[in-house]
Design a protein around this motif. Structure first.
Motif, mmCIF file in Angstrom:
data_model
loop_
_atom_site.group_PDB
_atom_site.id
_atom_site.type_symbol
_atom_site.label_atom_id
_atom_site.label_comp_id
_atom_site.label_asym_id
_atom_site.label_seq_id
_atom_site.Cartn_x
_atom_site.Cartn_y
_atom_site.Cartn_z
ATOM 1 N N LEU A 1 -8.034 -3.685 14.952
ATOM 2 C CA LEU A 1 -6.602 -3.319 15.257
ATOM 3 C C LEU A 1 -5.999 -4.450 15.836
ATOM 4 C CD1 LEU A 1 -5.505 -0.261 17.445
ATOM 5 C CD2 LEU A 1 -4.617 -2.686 18.082
ATOM 6 N N VAL A 2 -4.458 -4.346 15.196
ATOM 7 C CA VAL A 2 -3.756 -5.770 15.657
ATOM 8 C C VAL A 2 -2.252 -5.000 15.925
ATOM 9 C CG1 VAL A 2 -2.569 -7.652 15.011
ATOM 10 C CG2 VAL A 2 -4.730 -7.369 14.075
ATOM 11 N N ALA B 1 -1.874 -7.301 21.293
ATOM 12 C CA ALA B 1 -3.281 -6.515 21.319
ATOM 13 C C ALA B 1 -4.119 -6.917 20.189
ATOM 14 C CB ALA B 1 -3.077 -5.274 21.585
ATOM 15 N N MET B 2 -5.356 -7.167 20.430
ATOM 16 C CA MET B 2 -6.066 -7.465 18.979
ATOM 17 C C MET B 2 -7.666 -6.986 19.479
ATOM 18 S SD MET B 2 -7.206 -11.171 17.030
ATOM 19 C CE MET B 2 -5.552 -11.519 16.594
ATOM 20 N N VAL B 3 -8.039 -6.215 18.446
ATOM 21 C CA VAL B 3 -9.700 -5.615 18.351
ATOM 22 C C VAL B 3 -10.280 -6.125 17.261
ATOM 23 C CG1 VAL B 3 -10.970 -3.680 18.581
ATOM 24 C CG2 VAL B 3 -9.132 -3.674 20.062
ATOM 25 N N LEU C 1 -0.602 -12.145 25.026
ATOM 26 C CA LEU C 1 -1.333 -10.966 25.143
ATOM 27 C C LEU C 1 -0.728 -10.146 26.276
ATOM 28 C CD1 LEU C 1 -3.986 -9.829 23.768
ATOM 29 C CD2 LEU C 1 -5.015 -10.082 26.055
ATOM 30 N N ASP C 2 -0.697 -8.719 25.938
ATOM 31 C CA ASP C 2 -0.249 -7.637 26.979
ATOM 32 C C ASP C 2 -1.424 -6.774 27.385
ATOM 33 O OD1 ASP C 2 0.514 -5.000 28.011
ATOM 34 O OD2 ASP C 2 2.551 -5.594 27.389
ATOM 35 N N ALA C 3 -1.720 -7.175 28.765
ATOM 36 C CA ALA C 3 -3.017 -6.739 29.342
ATOM 37 C C ALA C 3 -2.992 -5.379 29.197
ATOM 38 C CB ALA C 3 -3.024 -7.211 30.753
#
Length: 640
Positions: free
Chosen positions: A346-347, A357-359, A322-324
């Motif tokens: 969102l991916v 990133a993941m939402v 993961l990229d903060a």
């Protein structure tokens, strides 16, 4: 009766009559008793049957214990140890599981630490065989006097059996199993081994398991360095660890600790003078960091995280992909979107499948359902990527012509979403305008099975129906696997397997698992995808850099998507409702494309592209056609 010629038959009658009048014949003589040897044999046979039944019961019990209670299981933690997940730059994103630490060895602990637990839990621990009749009788007497269950008679061995092998139900059957397992453990393990494993597993409140973790959590020291009062406080937590946890109930924990000190003196473990010197323990709590973000990502990656094999009790700290910065940007972008009553996912991943990133929804606290991974929804026209790949593999090119006219197949008549049909057009224009009838014609030409094969090659693992409707994305997929399929085009290699831990990178897999996308096919796919953004339905995602992507809208506007890539980043956005109800006016080229553009623009350092006059307006459509086209594009831009 037979008679001779000189016999008188009347004599027989008289005799018979006399017999009847005199009563029944005399009773038979009683049977003789069986000989003594026979009686003894019968007793031996009964005794042998009982003994055999007992032997069978014993063997069955041993067999059950060997399967249900292997002593080796006591070497494993009873709860998953804590796992701390870090972003790729080392910042904390999540912390899951119990607070644990390495097991303790009772032989290496100071005597007063061991004796604190023995004094309050099982004074005769070193003198019984797993069950303590005295303790059971004492507890029964106290319970009878109190009129309730005030004291338990379980030994430490029984408590270990319950911790490791049994549930917490209060039935006679469970108590019987507990007793059997306790005797079983005493037969296989030494007393010190049993005490060590008990102290390494037992719960101390605050989600802390094991003496070593408890000593560090409450006193910031090793268990070998605990004082009498500190050891007594921890031993006192055994009665009610959640209620007495000193972090929230220090007074109650100290009061219980004082009782333990008194019990130690009463048992002769410490002198009265030592008990008097044991002042109340002072805490030095170790702060526990809280998770900060990326909860949907943490849920997705956690099942693939494994603790260290050399120490199953030890907590693990895992660095993820993961990229903060991108995760914060994704959450901020989604929060700003005007979603009304819709949900969003969102991916974002790199072309090799590295998820950055993941939402999975608008609010994790309200719903932990991960719509980026768990939701299976129709991808709409984003699925046309595979239709056109199958066509290109069949030898077609973006410049080849296709009929954009109504078609009927076995009573099914697909239609274009805008209701317009442009006659004979190129594959490039058909893709850019997302013509449904052209996609169906291409599918009929190459075969639905070839379209399904192209999708599977690029990483779609969900079941696909090889039928004409496959062209319009009627087979459900997850947003994550759809993103990975577009990543295969971005990186030129397939299939792409999304991963969240560096050790799962494709480089660690066999080279035979990945194939290079044909350079000719990839170049033509990039041509189609760029045209869709530059002059087609995806113009709302345009940036001041080269963008490749495709819009998607499922039937009745139930799902709206945009999937694309730019600057080495592949991102997909989905908007829809959990109840699968329509979202009137929401299309892939509207709100999803806008969310995608806002996220990607800041992610890769680009600005939104300047608005352009649509080149796809039909000059022969007249003023009405021109107005319909312009207003239609405006509706797409604002997401109506």
């Amino acid at each position: 009766m037979l008679h001779g010629p000189f016999d008188d038959p009347s004599e027989d009658k008289a005799t018979e009559g006399t017999t009847l009048r005199d009563g029944p014949p005399p009773a038979a003589a009683p049977a003789a008793e069986p000989p003594l040897r026979s009686r003894r044999w019968r007793r031996w046979r009964i005794a042998g049957g009982v003994l055999g039944a007992l032997v069978l019961l014993f063997l069955a019990t041993v067999a059950w214990l060997a399967v249900a209670a292997p002593p080796s299981r006591t070497l494993r933690p009873i709860v998953p140890p804590s796992v701390t997940l870090l972003a790729s730059n080392g910042t904390l994103i999540s912390r899951r599981g119990a607070v644990t630490d390495s097991p303790v060895d009772a032989r290496l602990l100071p005597a007063h630490v061991r004796e604190a637990f023995l004094a309050i839990e099982d004074r005769r621990f070193y003198h019984h065989g797993g069950l303590d009749p005295r303790g059971i009788a004492r507890a029964a007497w106290h319970d009878a006097r109190a009129g309730r269950m005030a004291e338990g008679g379980s030994t430490i061995t029984q408590q270990l059996a319950k911790l490791v092998y049994l549930d917490a139900d209060r039935t006679a059957a469970r108590k019987l199993r507990e007793a059997l397992i306790a005797v079983w453990l005493e037969a296989w393990l030494t007393k010190d081994q049993i005490l060590s494993r008990y102290l390494s597993d037992v719960y101390f409140g605050d989600n802390v398991y094991g003496l070593r973790a408890a000593a560090r959590h409450y006193f910031s020291k090793r268990p070998e360095a605990l004082t009498v009062s500190e050891a007594a406080l921890l031993a006192g937590l055994m009665k009610a660890p959640s209620r007495l946890a000193p972090s929230t109930n220090l007074a109650g924990a100290r009061e219980r600790g004082a009782l333990v000190v008194a019990a130690m003196a009463d048992a002769g473990f410490i002198s009265p003078a030592e008990a008097a010197r044991a002042s109340p323990a002072s805490l030095r709590l170790r702060p526990t960091p809280e998770p900060t973000s990326a909860t949907y990502f943490s849920d997705w990656v956690m099942p693939t995280v494994h603790g260290k094999d050399d120490n199953a009790f030890a907590a693990a700290t895992i660095r993820t992909t993961l990229d903060a910065r991108l995760q914060r940007l994704a959450e901020r972008t989604v929060a700003r979107a005007r979603l009304r009553n819709a949900q969003v996912a969102l991916v974002a991943m790199r072309p090799d499948g590295r998820v950055v990133a993941m939402v999975g929804g608008r609010d994790y606290a309200k719903s932990s359902f991960n719509r980026a991974v768990q939701a299976m929804r129709q991808p709409g026209s984003t699925f046309k990527l595979f239709v056109y790949l199958a066509a290109l593999r069949a030898g077609m090119t973006p410049g080849d012509l296709i009929e954009d006219r109504p078609i009927t197949i076995d009573g099914w008549s697909p239609r274009n979403s805008d209701g317009r049909y442009r006659g004979t057009i190129s594959l490039r224009e058909a893709f850019a305008r997302s013509s449904n009838v052209a996609a169906v014609r291409l599918t009929q030409k190459v075969g639905p099975a070839e379209v399904a094969r192209a999708a599977a090659d690029l990483g779609i693992q969900s079941p696909l129906r090889a039928e004409p409707g496959i062209a319009l994305g009627t087979s459900a997929t997850s947003l994550l696997e759809l993103t990975a399929a577009y990543a295969a085009v971005a990186g030129g290699a397939y299939p792409v397997r999304p991963y969240g831990l560096p050790g799962q990178a494709p480089g660690a897999q066999s080279p035979d698992d990945r194939h290079r996308l044909d350079p000719r096919d990839r170049a033509m796919l990039l041509d189609l995808l760029s045209t869709a953004v530059n002059s087609g339905t995806g113009r709302g995602a345009g940036l001041t850099t080269q963008v490749y992507g495709k819009t998607g809208t499922s039937q009745d506007n139930r799902d709206a998507l945009f999937v694309g890539f730019a600057g080495g980043l592949v991102t997909a956005v989905w908007i829809g409702r959990d109840d699968n109800q329509p979202l009137p006016g929401v299309a892939g080229g509207g709100l999803p494309a806008t969310v995608w553009r806002n996220f990607m623009g800041e992610a890769i350092g680009a600005r939104p592209a300047h608005a352009v006059v649509p080149r796809s307006v039909d000059p022969d459509a007249g003023l009405d056609g021109l107005l319909r086209s312009v207003f239609g594009r405006i509706r797409e831009k604002i997401g109506l």
